[in-house]
Design an enzyme around this catalytic site. Sequence first.
Site, PDB file in Angstrom:
ATOM      1  N   TRP A   1       0.810  -1.233   0.000  1.00 52.02           N
ATOM      2  CA  TRP A   1       0.000   0.000   0.000  1.00 52.02           C
ATOM      3  C   TRP A   1       0.843   1.283   0.000  1.00 52.02           C
ATOM      4  CZ3 TRP A   1      -1.053  -3.633   4.143  1.00 52.02           C
ATOM      5  CH2 TRP A   1      -2.027  -4.571   3.815  1.00 52.02           C
ATOM      6  N   HIS A   2       1.987   1.234  -0.669  1.00 52.35           N
ATOM      7  CA  HIS A   2       2.863   2.401  -0.721  1.00 52.35           C
ATOM      8  C   HIS A   2       2.921   2.995  -2.127  1.00 52.35           C
ATOM      9  CE1 HIS A   2       5.258   0.821   3.029  1.00 52.35           C
ATOM     10  NE2 HIS A   2       4.044   1.216   3.313  1.00 52.35           N
ATOM     11  N   TYR A   3       1.848   2.932  -2.854  1.00 50.59           N
ATOM     12  CA  TYR A   3       1.845   3.456  -4.222  1.00 50.59           C
ATOM     13  C   TYR A   3       1.961   4.984  -4.205  1.00 50.59           C
ATOM     14  CZ  TYR A   3      -3.146   3.621  -2.976  1.00 50.59           C
ATOM     15  OH  TYR A   3      -4.338   3.821  -2.322  1.00 50.59           O
ATOM     16  N   HIS A   4       2.520   5.521  -5.264  1.00 49.86           N
ATOM     17  CA  HIS A   4       2.816   6.947  -5.326  1.00 49.86           C
ATOM     18  C   HIS A   4       2.974   7.367  -6.782  1.00 49.86           C
ATOM     19  CE1 HIS A   4       6.512   4.573  -4.931  1.00 49.86           C
ATOM     20  NE2 HIS A   4       7.081   5.468  -5.736  1.00 49.86           N
TER      21      HIS A   4
END
Length: 571
Positions: free
Chosen positions: A509-512
């Site tokens: 859940w670290h999308y950017h």
Amino acid sequence: MGVWWWSIFLAAILFFHDFCASEIAPNYSFMQNATSAPSVSYYDYIIVGGGTAGCPLAATLSQNSSVLLLERGGSPYGNPNITSLSSFGAALSDLSPTSPSQRFISEDGVINARARVLGGGSCLNAGFYTRAPPDYVRDVGWNGPLVNESYEWVEEVVTFEPPMRQWQSAVRDGLLEAGVLPNNGFTYDHLYGTKIGGTIFDQKGQRHTAADLLEYANPTGLTVLLHASVHKILFRHKGKIRPLAHGVIFRDAKGAKHRAYLKNGPKNEIIISSGALGSPQLLMLSGVGPAEHLKAHNITVVLDQPLVGQGMSDNPMNAIFVPSPLPVEVSLIQVVGITHFGSYIEAASGENFAGGSSPPRDYGMFSPKIGQLSTVPPKQRTQEAIDKAVEYMNQLDDTAFRGGFILEKVMGPVSTGHLELRNRNPNENPSVTFNYFKELQDLSRCVQGIQTIEKIIDSKAFSKFRYNFMSLPTLLNMTASGPINLLPKHSNASTSLEQYCKDTVMTIWHYHGGCQVGKVVDQDYKVLGVDALRVIDGSTFNYSPGTNPQATVMMLGRYMGVKILSERLAK
């Protein structure tokens, strides 16, 4: 002042802090449902998105300005699925329209989630808190002293030192035996080696989120509207040269339309803090994006900006389940190994890896119920596959869940993708592609990460939490002994680590990306080509800061709030 009086005073301060940090919801007089909002209103600043960046930004700007904070979700307070560590993942498994988590599936086939609640991703994540490395701060051009002050401002309210128990301690010591040195102890700093990081869960297992930072706000300067879905940013032309953002259109939970405008003033602005999916999506819906793509959706082009939605990345995560002959504690992420080859090693154990000690086992960090399914490759993770995995999991004996996961996640990554609109509905997910492991460098980092996990499992420190007859190939290939997250079957007898990485990839859940600095916004996060509009959130990142981004996203909200106010007062 006598010593006794001073002691009483300090005790009162600590009691007040503990009371504010308790599970009792704060009485925010400035927070209301959007249905009570006027049809037209005016503010110095309008912030779209009350998430991990939006809350500290709004709290800061409210000190000297009138601020409207628009959040499409509800309040996190009073919801035990958010506030309690023991319920981690329950919100992520809630697929209802009012859930604080909105599921999306990337075009790669990996199941993911975006926040829909005041406090954003800090209401849903595993709680790990750690700062960005100094070279990250230097590379993006931030002011070092102000960065440190901003981190400390956040940490006063939301961070704690986690309790270190046997299983997490064994992982830490296993990392040290595996050569991930030195031992940096407990620290918020990003340092090569092995460390214990901070957590936003307190000693009672209660979560503290970015929404708690609103206790810093000036209540007379801030209005927070919940269930306020922004559909469009309004522009007008300033001297027929550059579009000027001057207002927004939003709808409340009943569908009623509202308009909020900027007051007249040269420094007043609209700031988008809607996250890596929401911010590029809203820019496109407002007419700022690739012209041909916007025209295909019958959106009037305000500015042809082909880089909106580009540079999307998600840190790929792969994990190995390690059954334990001994009971283990319930833990989320507490220890991290920061390697020189570009992979981070972390772990979770007990009920939180799968979701409970008895059926239904729904909510753990690695439960298929929340989409963390890797018994089949990404493109095969259908709802039917999820249902089968959950059914199988619920039939297993409790001893099958005794153990934990050790995971590796790729720093960076080098592989990037893009985001596009599916339609003009801001409440629906856009289409996003992350291109996991498209670049061989990312795949190599994953393999090295798995090899490091093998060293941890084989270490003396970890020996009492493993079965001696289970080698790494056994753990990778077992398809019935463990409950979930097992290697997909292949026709060949053995599967390479490269194939394992591709087949079992999940999200952390670290999308950017999508509104990156130098491409969509400038160094001050102002949108290039238009006036009075900024983007301040993780969509501006070229790569995720540190091992976990939430600390830096909260810091950025405070940091930019201070800078913007300084500029305002200077004028």
